[in-house]
Design a protein around this motif. Sequence first.
Motif, PDB file in Angstrom:
ATOM      1  N   TYR A 100      77.088-166.385  90.536  1.00 40.28           N
ATOM      2  CA  TYR A 100      76.012-167.276  90.135  1.00 40.28           C
ATOM      3  C   TYR A 100      75.645-167.004  88.675  1.00 40.28           C
ATOM      4  N   LEU A 101      75.270-168.072  87.976  1.00 42.48           N
ATOM      5  CA  LEU A 101      74.944-167.977  86.549  1.00 42.48           C
ATOM      6  C   LEU A 101      73.477-167.619  86.357  1.00 42.48           C
ATOM      7  N   VAL A 102      73.241-166.658  85.475  1.00 42.97           N
ATOM      8  CA  VAL A 102      71.878-166.354  85.043  1.00 42.97           C
ATOM      9  C   VAL A 102      71.549-167.294  83.892  1.00 42.97           C
ATOM     10  N   ARG A 103      70.570-168.163  84.112  1.00 45.29           N
ATOM     11  CA  ARG A 103      70.253-169.186  83.119  1.00 45.29           C
ATOM     12  C   ARG A 103      69.555-168.591  81.901  1.00 45.29           C
ATOM     13  N   LYS A 104      69.331-169.447  80.894  1.00 47.81           N
ATOM     14  CA  LYS A 104      68.682-169.009  79.668  1.00 47.81           C
ATOM     15  C   LYS A 104      67.288-168.468  79.920  1.00 47.81           C
ATOM     16  N   ASP A 105      66.622-168.983  80.950  1.00 47.13           N
ATOM     17  CA  ASP A 105      65.272-168.515  81.261  1.00 47.13           C
ATOM     18  C   ASP A 105      65.268-167.210  82.053  1.00 47.13           C
ATOM     19  N   GLY A 106      66.457-166.664  82.323  1.00 53.66           N
ATOM     20  CA  GLY A 106      66.558-165.389  83.025  1.00 53.66           C
ATOM     21  C   GLY A 106      66.650-165.489  84.529  1.00 53.66           C
ATOM     22  N   PHE A 107      66.536-166.719  85.068  1.00 53.94           N
ATOM     23  CA  PHE A 107      66.581-166.911  86.514  1.00 53.94           C
ATOM     24  C   PHE A 107      67.986-167.315  86.958  1.00 53.94           C
ATOM     25  N   ALA A 108      68.298-166.994  88.195  1.00 52.16           N
ATOM     26  CA  ALA A 108      69.534-167.437  88.840  1.00 52.16           C
ATOM     27  C   ALA A 108      69.168-168.103  90.152  1.00 52.16           C
ATOM     28  N   GLU A 109      69.792-169.243  90.426  1.00 57.50           N
ATOM     29  CA  GLU A 109      69.540-169.942  91.684  1.00 57.50           C
ATOM     30  C   GLU A 109      70.472-169.390  92.753  1.00 57.50           C
ATOM     31  N   LEU A 110      69.894-168.735  93.752  1.00 60.33           N
ATOM     32  CA  LEU A 110      70.668-168.069  94.785  1.00 60.33           C
ATOM     33  C   LEU A 110      70.478-168.770  96.125  1.00 60.33           C
ATOM     34  N   PRO A 111      71.449-168.636  97.012  1.00 61.58           N
ATOM     35  CA  PRO A 111      71.353-169.293  98.325  1.00 61.58           C
ATOM     36  C   PRO A 111      70.124-168.832  99.104  1.00 61.58           C
ATOM     37  N   VAL A 112      69.526-169.745  99.826  1.00 60.18           N
ATOM     38  CA  VAL A 112      68.415-169.505 100.745  1.00 60.18           C
ATOM     39  C   VAL A 112      67.107-169.224 100.018  1.00 60.18           C
ATOM     40  N   ILE A 113      67.090-168.275  99.074  1.00 59.59           N
ATOM     41  CA  ILE A 113      65.827-167.853  98.458  1.00 59.59           C
ATOM     42  C   ILE A 113      65.523-168.579  97.153  1.00 59.59           C
ATOM     43  N   GLY A 114      66.472-169.349  96.616  1.00 60.61           N
ATOM     44  CA  GLY A 114      66.213-170.132  95.413  1.00 60.61           C
ATOM     45  C   GLY A 114      66.244-169.318  94.133  1.00 60.61           C
ATOM     46  N   ASP A 115      65.368-169.672  93.161  1.00 61.24           N
ATOM     47  CA  ASP A 115      65.376-169.036  91.849  1.00 61.24           C
ATOM     48  C   ASP A 115      64.826-167.616  91.918  1.00 61.24           C
ATOM     49  N   VAL A 116      65.568-166.706  91.283  1.00 60.25           N
ATOM     50  CA  VAL A 116      65.153-165.298  91.222  1.00 60.25           C
ATOM     51  C   VAL A 116      65.340-164.805  89.794  1.00 60.25           C
ATOM     52  N   LEU A 117      64.327-164.127  89.268  1.00 62.71           N
ATOM     53  CA  LEU A 117      64.430-163.562  87.924  1.00 62.71           C
ATOM     54  C   LEU A 117      65.312-162.313  87.964  1.00 62.71           C
ATOM     55  N   LEU A 118      66.477-162.383  87.310  1.00 62.36           N
ATOM     56  CA  LEU A 118      67.407-161.250  87.271  1.00 62.36           C
ATOM     57  C   LEU A 118      67.544-160.655  85.878  1.00 62.36           C
ATOM     58  N   SER A 119      67.297-161.442  84.851  1.00 67.09           N
ATOM     59  CA  SER A 119      67.455-160.964  83.481  1.00 67.09           C
ATOM     60  C   SER A 119      66.524-159.781  83.208  1.00 67.09           C
ATOM     61  N   GLY A 120      67.078-158.762  82.565  1.00 68.75           N
ATOM     62  CA  GLY A 120      66.298-157.568  82.250  1.00 68.75           C
ATOM     63  C   GLY A 120      66.352-156.489  83.298  1.00 68.75           C
ATOM     64  N   LYS A 121      66.934-156.787  84.458  1.00 69.21           N
ATOM     65  CA  LYS A 121      67.021-155.810  85.532  1.00 69.21           C
ATOM     66  C   LYS A 121      68.357-155.079  85.485  1.00 69.21           C
ATOM     67  N   THR A 122      68.346-153.811  85.873  1.00 72.77           N
ATOM     68  CA  THR A 122      69.592-153.097  86.082  1.00 72.77           C
ATOM     69  C   THR A 122      70.221-153.582  87.387  1.00 72.77           C
ATOM     70  N   ILE A 123      71.453-153.197  87.627  1.00 75.59           N
ATOM     71  CA  ILE A 123      72.111-153.596  88.868  1.00 75.59           C
ATOM     72  C   ILE A 123      71.338-153.077  90.077  1.00 75.59           C
ATOM     73  N   GLN A 124      70.892-151.833  90.004  1.00 79.98           N
ATOM     74  CA  GLN A 124      70.143-151.248  91.118  1.00 79.98           C
ATOM     75  C   GLN A 124      68.837-151.991  91.353  1.00 79.98           C
ATOM     76  N   GLU A 125      68.137-152.320  90.263  1.00 75.98           N
ATOM     77  CA  GLU A 125      66.870-153.042  90.394  1.00 75.98           C
ATOM     78  C   GLU A 125      67.091-154.437  90.989  1.00 75.98           C
ATOM     79  N   ALA A 126      68.166-155.095  90.563  1.00 75.08           N
ATOM     80  CA  ALA A 126      68.472-156.424  91.103  1.00 75.08           C
ATOM     81  C   ALA A 126      68.778-156.341  92.597  1.00 75.08           C
ATOM     82  N   GLN A 127      69.526-155.333  93.001  1.00 73.57           N
ATOM     83  CA  GLN A 127      69.863-155.184  94.418  1.00 73.57           C
ATOM     84  C   GLN A 127      68.614-154.918  95.251  1.00 73.57           C
ATOM     85  N   GLU A 128      67.717-154.097  94.747  1.00 68.70           N
ATOM     86  CA  GLU A 128      66.490-153.809  95.483  1.00 68.70           C
ATOM     87  C   GLU A 128      65.613-155.053  95.593  1.00 68.70           C
ATOM     88  N   THR A 129      65.534-155.834  94.499  1.00 62.23           N
ATOM     89  CA  THR A 129      64.746-157.064  94.513  1.00 62.23           C
ATOM     90  C   THR A 129      65.291-158.047  95.538  1.00 62.23           C
TER      91      THR A 129
END
Length: 266
Positions: A100-129
Amino acid sequence: MAKQNLDMTIIKVITPIILVLTVLMTGCGVNSNLMFKTPKDFAGYDSIPMSPAYEYRISPDDRVELKIYTNNGSKLIDFSSGGNTNETAIARSSNISLDYLVRKDGFAELPVIGDVLLSGKTIQEAQETLKTLYSSQYVDPFVQVRVINKRVIVFSGNGAEAAVVPLVNQNTTLMEALALAGGIAERGRSKHIKIMRQTPQKREVYLVDLSTLDGLYYADMIVQANDYIYVEPVKQISREVVQEIAPIITVISSAAVIITVITTLK
């Protein structure tokens, strides 16, 4: 005879002046493809990190690969079946992976849960979120996130040639990155290799010398996403000056011959 001598004198005086002006005008174009010049006393050999000091953080335009397992990893959820929220929706193959693409606004549209802010997070932080967000839909979700478009840019030392090297392995070394880019070019200086790395404060520059066996230690340093690896080319001043002024010298020589012939025929 006096006129002929005058013409030849003019030619002898004007020709060197034209040559000097030509060199001055073309001098700015000699070795103009050299980049990232540093002072001779640049202390870039100090504190070269053998591994990244900062963990990679997801950025806009990154593509993230997402895998989710239920029951803490026992079942893989199949998003290719239309986003079925039932935890029993299991992938037909455990090799399925979607990105999935992380958009310019830092969000990625993911299945079921929709837009999630991923920009600025480490891999571990993204997984926990994502684990927290998917907990409302699945039992004990186990989330794996991987950035699949991490890369380094390598200038191999040939001046005009460069390569974008994908970082497939997390622990890609400097030597591996150079090898994937085709190695050091014939014109490259293995003694002057610059690694430019973005840190939270600025882009740090490190100098590495691989010309001797002592440099083998630094060959194992781990490169990081978005590193610039620049092998400094050998300067070719005389060759490029000749290439720059050769056409002009030819024109001047031809003009001198024509003037001489015309003067002789008078």
